[in-house]
Design a protein around this motif. Structure first.
Motif, PDB file in Angstrom:
ATOM      1  N   THR B 100     -54.033  15.480  34.115  1.00  0.00           N
ATOM      2  CA  THR B 100     -53.962  16.569  35.081  1.00  0.00           C
ATOM      3  C   THR B 100     -55.175  17.470  34.925  1.00  0.00           C
ATOM      4  N   ILE B 103     -58.356  15.464  36.029  1.00  0.00           N
ATOM      5  CA  ILE B 103     -58.425  15.124  37.460  1.00  0.00           C
ATOM      6  C   ILE B 103     -58.565  16.384  38.319  1.00  0.00           C
ATOM      7  N   VAL B 104     -57.777  17.394  38.002  1.00  0.00           N
ATOM      8  CA  VAL B 104     -57.900  18.636  38.777  1.00  0.00           C
ATOM      9  C   VAL B 104     -59.321  19.177  38.643  1.00  0.00           C
ATOM     10  N   ILE B 107     -61.804  17.050  40.663  1.00  0.00           N
ATOM     11  CA  ILE B 107     -61.696  17.296  42.107  1.00  0.00           C
ATOM     12  C   ILE B 107     -62.364  18.627  42.442  1.00  0.00           C
ATOM     13  N   GLY B 108     -62.098  19.623  41.596  1.00  0.00           N
ATOM     14  CA  GLY B 108     -62.728  20.928  41.799  1.00  0.00           C
ATOM     15  C   GLY B 108     -64.240  20.801  41.781  1.00  0.00           C
TER      16      GLY B 108
END
Lengths: 511, 313
Positions: B100, B103-104, B107-108
């Motif tokens: 998490t 990946i977060v 993406i950011g």
């Protein structure tokens, strides 16, 4: 500009988290909410993780309160060190201190419904002897356990052991359900008769253990909270941050992080537990022949400026001392704290008398994190002519190398326990911290006297203390304060002598 | 396309096997004190011998590996020596936390860096210079410094976010989001500007190509050129940059996890490696390698989708 990165990023991170956390979930039932148990929540920051909930695999010390949430011990150790009844109501030795008869409570059940009785106590002690856990040495003198009647057991010892009743307040005294002992389940989820039961849905090994009140607990006086949460915070900075921001109610800190906690208005409780210093292992001169001469060992002691070391290395949090026995024990002799005042001239004289007017060279292993301590030691010993060779030693092998006798001298931080515990950890010939097994007939007689001394054994240990101090077996620097911080608005705590952290029973909600 | 994927998978399995073998045999040297570490300093020699027997350490290294590998193939990763928990279970709890976080963060970084990179490439001028300078500074300031600064300001002074994790893996709640915000910001801030700078370069390279001039001469609107044609051609370079950063992060989040006490893979890897807990380390390594293989495969597929030439070669 056409876009606003900040707004975009916040929206995105939130959105992505929502999506991901949905996918990620595989465990965790939603039944972790309010269990209906009334009462306050206690959140403790723990320095170390638990390796197994099997009571026989318990390694107390920093993990003590976690086990105490789930398990009762036979004997309860009060904050001042006196022993009180718990699952055992009474205990008595026979004439030569080799059989301990223990009376047990008959109104206690484990969380799986099993009854606590003499059979259960025997099953636990037998399991402890077989399981080969980290604290197995504490039960080394137990030869056999016999059921006398429904609520009485006899513990037969191979030789007198003045620390046996103390041990029954530690790992060997933890009582788990006899139905679960030896199973795999008890390793990850404890089954005891303690004041709280683990809530597995809100627990993650290595991160957090959540306990809720055991509604059927037999002693409501020891059960002051509805819920107890242990957050495993091995990193000191994370621990301090958690305390300062109010995420935990109590933690152990060290002098590097206390300023922040002081400023935030947390309450400090300081009490000495461990002693730190050099262990001059090679008193027989097997590896470092110079150390065989008592004058050399004394010279090392005189060369140390303990007060300055305490100020510089521990921010004054502790007490300078030249003895290895704790202040709260009967073996303590106040005058020995100053047995070797700082006197470099005398140190040089002693070295010259011993035949080393130009000094000599010794090597010291350096544990990661002790660089500044050993730099100071190196400087002070250099001042009297002793050259110190520092060699970095990896953490994973440091202790095992010491025990194996690979170093003539080493720095260490040692727990100051009950006199017999201390003697067995660093003075007897089978002690872990006496790797060269040095001894002396006179000393052995004093040790034997302590072992068989019964009630008097603590006082008798003063002779052992005097001997090892005079003979400079060690070069202690100071007793280090444990710096325990609590949030005074939420919790009141009573410190526990000779223990890294207070017992779980010592916390009460602040009124 | 199918043979392309199969080839990639085959290569991945080979890498997985090679790394497992290497790790297992390297661990042999760090796990020599494992029994002592488990039993503590007061354990007797007899106790240690008994423990070593229990863990199978008295067997030859090669047969130990075969036993482990035989079980691993069936999905049984064994039980951790130190925590006594099944390895697969420990990882199932911790993997989501690290994934998490990573990946977060990626993406950011991807979205913000792309936007900034394009802006810098198209507008040049001050934005460009700011990005160039910030890229150097951003890379120079370590994540943990940013993390500590963020904790001090937003968790301790202002109290907006928790200073350490309140994560209950598997449960989606406000506490998790709040716990993740500061670590994610620290990682994004650290990786953002250098990624933006690389995307900027890729976009500039495309903007200078002949096809862009042709499109412009035909009067195609600038936004269409930029987002439909240029970005598509620049994407493979950007994807590679981001995939490398992603893989780097899998190891790099260790310190962030430590500072925020996040129960992720990083902390587990460090603990188990220093203590020599072979089954757990092997589990962490296997999972990490599998993730890396999957990420690389996905990036290859995305590149193939974006640029048919890749599929042919």
């Amino acid at each position: 500009m056409k876009f606003r990165p900040l707004v975009a990023s916040v929206t995105l991170v939130t959105a992505a988290t929502l999506i991901l956390s949905g996918c990620a979930g595989q465990s965790g039932n939603a039944n972790s909410g309010g269990s209906g148990a009334a009462g306050a929540t206690l959140t403790l920051g723990s320095v170390s993780n638990i390796t197994s909930f099997d009571p026989a695999q318990a390694h107390l010390g920093h993990q003590m309160p976690i086990y105490q949430a789930a398990y009762d011990t036979l004997i309860l150790r009060e904050p001042d060190g006196t022993l009180s009844p718990m699952l055992a109501t009474e205990w008595k030795y026979n004439a030569d201190n080799t059989v301990l008869t223990v009376d047990l409570r008959d109104d206690v059940t484990f969380s799986d419904g099993a009854k606590f009785d003499a059979e259960a106590a025997k099953a636990n002690l037998d399991h402890f002897l077989e399981a080969n856990g980290p604290d197995a040495n504490q039960a080394k003198s137990v030869e056999s356990v016999a059921v006398v009647d429904e609520d009485t057991i006899d513990i037969t010892l191979s030789a007198a052991d003045p620390a046996m009743t103390y041990y029954l307040s530690q790992a060997p005294g933890l009582m788990g359900s006899p139905k679960a002992l030896g199973s795999d389940g008890i390793k990850t989820a404890p089954i005891g008769s303690g004041p709280y039961v683990l809530d597995p849905a809100s627990s993650v090994n290595g991160s957090q253990f959540t306990f809720t009140k055991n509604d059927k607990y037999w002693n409501k006086d020891l059960q002051k909270y509805g819920k107890v949460v242990f957050k495993i915070l091995t990193d000191t900075t994370a621990r301090a941050n958690a305390a300062v921001s109010g995420q935990v109610d109590a933690v152990l800190l060290d002098p590097t992080t206390t300023q922040q906690a002081d400023k935030a208005g947390l309450k400090k409780t300081a009490y000495p537990v461990d002693w730190q210093g050099l262990l001059l292992f090679d008193r027989g001169g097997a590896v470092a022949p110079e150390l065989e001469d008592v004058r050399v060992r004394q010279a090392i002691n005189y060369a140390l400026d303990r007060k300055t070391m305490l100020e510089e290395l521990q921010h004054g949090e502790g007490e300078a001392t030249a003895q290895v026995f704790g202040k709260t024990t009967d073996a303590y002799i106040p005058a020995l704290d100053d047995a070797y005042p700082y006197d470099p001239a005398k140190a040089k004289q002693l070295l010259a008398d011993a035949g080393y007017p130009d000094g000599f060279t010794i090597s010291l292993p350096m544990l990661p994190g002790t660089e500044s301590i050993l730099a100071m030691v190196k400087q002070q010993l250099a001042d009297v002519g002793i050259t110190v060779d520092l060699a970095t030693s990896p953490q994973a092998t440091y202790v095992s190398d010491i025990i194996a006798g690979k170093f003539p001298v080493a720095w260490f931080s040692i727990f100051q326990g009950e006199p017999w515990v201390a003697i067995r950890q660093m003075i007897t010939t089978d002690a872990a911290y006496n790797p060269f097994k040095t001894t002396d007939p006179g000393l052995q007689a004093d040790i034997d006297a302590v072992q068989t001394g019964g009630e008097e054994s603590g006082k008798l240990a003063q002779k052992v203390n005097q001997y090892v101090t005079d003979e400079a077996w060690f070069a202690p620097f100071y007793r280090v304060n444990q710096l325990y911080y609590t949030n005074p608005k939420k919790v009141t705590v009573v410190p526990q002598v000779q223990q890294a952290v207070p017992n779980l029973y010592n916390y009460t909600p602040a009124s | 396309m199918l043979t392309f994927i199969l080839k990639r998978l085959l290569a991945g399995v080979t890498v997985l096997i090679a790394i497992s073998v290497a790790t297992f045999f390297l661990l042999y040297f760090s796990s020599s004190n494992i029994a002592r570490n488990i039993l503590g300093e007061f354990a007797t020699q007899d106790q240690i011998v008994a423990k070593e027997h229990e863990l199978g350490l008295d067997q030859p290294l090669f047969s130990r590996f075969l036993q482990w590998a035989g079980r691993a193939v069936t999905g049984d990763l064994g039980t951790a020596w130190i925590t006594n928990q099944p390895v697969a279970q420990s990882l199932a709890l911790r993997l989501p936390v690290t994934l998490t976080l990573v990946i977060v963060s990626i993406i950011g970084i991807a979205i913000i860096a792309t936007l900034i990179g394009i802006a810098a490439a198209v507008q040049r001028g001050w934005i460009d210079r700011v990005v160039q300078v910030a890229a150097v500074i951003g890379e120079a300031i370590p994540e943990f410094v940013l993390a500590i600064a963020l904790v001090t300001i937003f968790a301790i002074q202002l109290g907006w976010f928790p200073a350490t994790s309140s994560i209950q893996p598997g449960l989606l709640d406000a506490a998790w989001i709040a716990s993740l915000t500061l670590p994610v910001i620290a990682i994004v801030l650290n990786g953002l500007t250098s990624s933006a700078q690389q995307i900027r370069s890729a976009v500039i390279a495309q903007l200078e190509k002949d096809y862009v001039r042709t499109l412009r001469s035909r009067g195609i609107p600038e936004p269409v050129i930029l987002f439909k044609h240029v970005l598509r051609s620049a994407a493979p370079a950007g994807l590679t940059v981001l995939s490398l950063r992603f893989i780097g992060m899998l190891g790099g989040v260790v310190i962030i996890e430590q500072i925020f006490a996040l129960p992720g893979m990083g902390a587990l890897a460090v603990q188990s490696t220093t203590l020599g807990d072979t089954p757990l380390v092997m589990g962490v390594v296997l999972y990490t390698v599998i993730i890396v293989i999957i990420v690389n495969l996905l990036v290859d597929l995305a590149n193939g989708w974006l640029n048919p030439k890749v599929r042919v070669s």
